[in-house]
Design a protein around this motif. Structure first.
Motif, short mmCIF file in Angstrom:
data_model
loop_
_atom_site.label_atom_id
_atom_site.label_comp_id
_atom_site.label_asym_id
_atom_site.label_seq_id
_atom_site.Cartn_x
_atom_site.Cartn_y
_atom_site.Cartn_z
N THR A 51 29.79 -19.61 17.49
CA THR A 51 30.67 -20.26 16.40
C THR A 51 31.77 -19.35 16.11
O THR A 51 31.75 -18.25 16.64
CB THR A 51 29.80 -20.72 15.45
OG1 THR A 51 29.03 -19.54 14.99
CG2 THR A 51 28.92 -21.88 15.74
N THR A 91 21.31 -25.15 16.26
CA THR A 91 22.03 -24.00 15.89
C THR A 91 20.95 -22.91 15.48
O THR A 91 19.84 -23.38 15.14
CB THR A 91 22.91 -24.42 14.65
OG1 THR A 91 23.54 -23.12 14.18
CG2 THR A 91 22.20 -24.90 13.37
N ARG A 135 22.72 -31.06 18.81
CA ARG A 135 23.38 -29.83 18.57
C ARG A 135 22.30 -28.82 17.86
O ARG A 135 21.83 -29.15 16.78
CB ARG A 135 24.60 -29.85 17.72
CG ARG A 135 25.89 -30.70 18.35
CD ARG A 135 27.01 -30.70 17.57
NE ARG A 135 27.55 -29.55 17.46
CZ ARG A 135 28.71 -29.36 16.81
NH1 ARG A 135 29.25 -30.27 16.11
NH2 ARG A 135 29.23 -28.04 16.59
N GLU A 148 25.93 -22.42 18.57
CA GLU A 148 25.66 -23.79 18.49
C GLU A 148 25.65 -24.27 19.76
O GLU A 148 26.67 -23.87 20.76
CB GLU A 148 26.43 -24.66 17.95
CG GLU A 148 26.46 -24.46 16.42
CD GLU A 148 27.47 -25.44 15.59
OE1 GLU A 148 28.33 -26.07 16.40
OE2 GLU A 148 27.71 -25.38 14.33
#
Length: 453
Positions: free
Chosen positions: A27, A162, A160, A169
């Motif tokens: 990210t 994370t 997704r 991600e």
């Protein structure tokens, strides 16, 4: 409801491609930490500060460690999709239910879901799930709506993942998708008689003959629910399967709905176009006649009939009628303009026998096509035509209609041939035209009865 499912999410963990995928999932925060760590390490090397070097290594290793741990985490997540309903009229909403199951022995981290939907159904829905315990389940739902009929794919679902620090991600997709069918709008119609029977069958209708004698009996195969007292044992022994006597049964009246799909016969496009009005009208008549007990079929200008070419092409009874109704609605959901220029193929299908009631939705007609349509009423028990007025559908609403045009001449030709022909202006209500057709068809019949009296 129509069940739909998606298996475990697909991913790729092998080779250099997997490493690039993990690094690409960093990210903005993760990239910032990595860049700051590298910059601190370079400055520590230039300035000879060992403490700054340790800080730089910590900043650089943290996002890489998060990416590696997240990438190697073997979550086993299954997803299922359910549509309620799977077949919805245009302009109505359908709800999509998503069920997420954690089938692994480890709890999941933060999960972000995104389902792919066509633009015409609305924006892509997104959801955030905090933590799913081992064996746990989470359910979310969203709504979709379309003013345009058609078949639209829903999915595949994207997942997704994370890490707790927000450094990385990763997106993984499921492999399957479901289909939402948007059928034309159906307008309720009044139960008119058209000068004949109000129902598709009854005491006043012609009944099929059934001979009760032992020698002349006409048996048929046993069906679930038949009374065992009707079993014909002689035929059962002859054919080797359970046979029952045919009883006197009402013969269902027939109705053929003819839809003109010629591209040159309709003007305009979009949900308010003339062609969409005709498709919606055909769907409304099909549903109405099925509810009245008629055996119906859908016929196009190309000569193709729905539910099928087998037998007489009409719907059966019971569950077969429900399946045929769904098939006709699915056909109307995706029907489009044809390449044909005439209606001769439809006439060839209709002239094969007595078709019962014939309801036609026609576009613009020339002299040759109007003559062909006029001959279709000869082998039908009744013929009703809704002819779209091309002038009113292409002009603005403030324009004054032109009297005495060719459209009125075509209508006169059809009426002289026995049709109950009505002109369809822009924005017309099918229910009002349906009642008007009944009045115009019943009026001449009453006048002829009074004359004979």
């Amino acid at each position: 409801m129509s069940p739909g499912g998606s298996g475990p999410a697909q991913d790729d963990r092998e080779g250099a491609g997997g490493v690039r995928t993990a690094l690409a999932g960093l990210t903005t925060r993760g990239r910032s930490f990595l860049a700051a760590g590298i910059a601190a390490a370079v400055c520590a090397f230039v300035l000879g500060q060992s403490d700054l070097l340790r800080v730089g290594l910590l900043l650089a290793v943290l996002p890489l460690l998060c990416a590696g741990v997240l990438y190697r985490t073997r979550y086993r997540v299954a997803a299922h999709r359910r549509l309620a309903p799977a077949r919805v009229p245009a302009g109505s909403e359908a709800r999509v239910h998503l069920c997420i199951d954690n089938v692994s022995r480890l709890p999941t981290g933060l999960l972000m879901l995104q389902d792919r939907v066509p633009y015409v159904l609305g924006p892509r829905p997104r959801f955030v799930l905090d933590r799913v315990e081992p064996g746990g389940r989470r359910e979310v739902s969203y709504r979709v709506r379309s003013d345009l009929r058609g078949r639209y794919p829903l999915g595949p679902l994207q997942l997704r993942l994370t890490d707790p620090f927000g450094m990385c991600e990763l997106t993984r997709s499921f492999s399957t998708y479901d289909t939402l069918t948007v059928i034309p709008r159906v307008e309720p119609l009044a139960p008119v008689r058209f000068g004949g029977e109000a129902q598709g069958y009854g005491d006043g209708r012609q009944r099929s003959l059934a001979l009760a004698g032992e020698d002349d009996v006409i048996p048929r195969g046993y069906r679930y629910g038949d009374d065992l007292r009707r079993v014909h044992w002689r035929s059962t022994a002859r054919y080797g399967e359970l046979m029952v006597r045919r009883e006197e049964q009402p013969r269902r009246s027939r109705c053929t709905v003819l839809l003109d799909t010629r591209g040159g016969a309709h003007e305009g496009a979009g949900p308010d176009s003339a062609f969409e009005w005709a498709v919606s009208g055909a769907a409304s008549v099909l549903v109405h006649m099925l509810e009245r007990g008629f055996s119906v079929r859908l016929l196009t200008d190309s000569g193709s009939a729905v539910p099928g070419e087998g037998g007489d092409g009409y719907t059966g009874s019971g569950q077969e009628t429900a399946d045929a109704a769904g098939l006709m609605m699915d056909t109307l959901a995706v029907i489009d303009y044809s390449d044909g220029t005439g209606l001769s193929r439809a006439y060839d299908v209709l002239r094969g026998g007595n078709e019962g009631l014939l309801v036609a939705f026609l576009g613009d007609l020339d002299d040759e096509q109007a003559t062909t349509v006029a001959k279709m009423s000869r082998r039908s028990g009744g013929a009703v035509a809704f002819v779209l007025d091309p002038d009113t559908w292409v002009r603005e609403a403030t324009d004054v209609p032109r009297p005495g045009n060719q459209h009125e001449q075509r209508l006169r030709l059809l009426r002289e041939a026995g049709w109950t022909a009505l002109s369809v202006p822009r924005g017309a209500s099918l229910d009002e035209l349906w009642r008007q057709a009944d009045r115009e068809r019943s009026g001449p019949a009453l006048l002829s009865g009074e004359a004979r009296g």
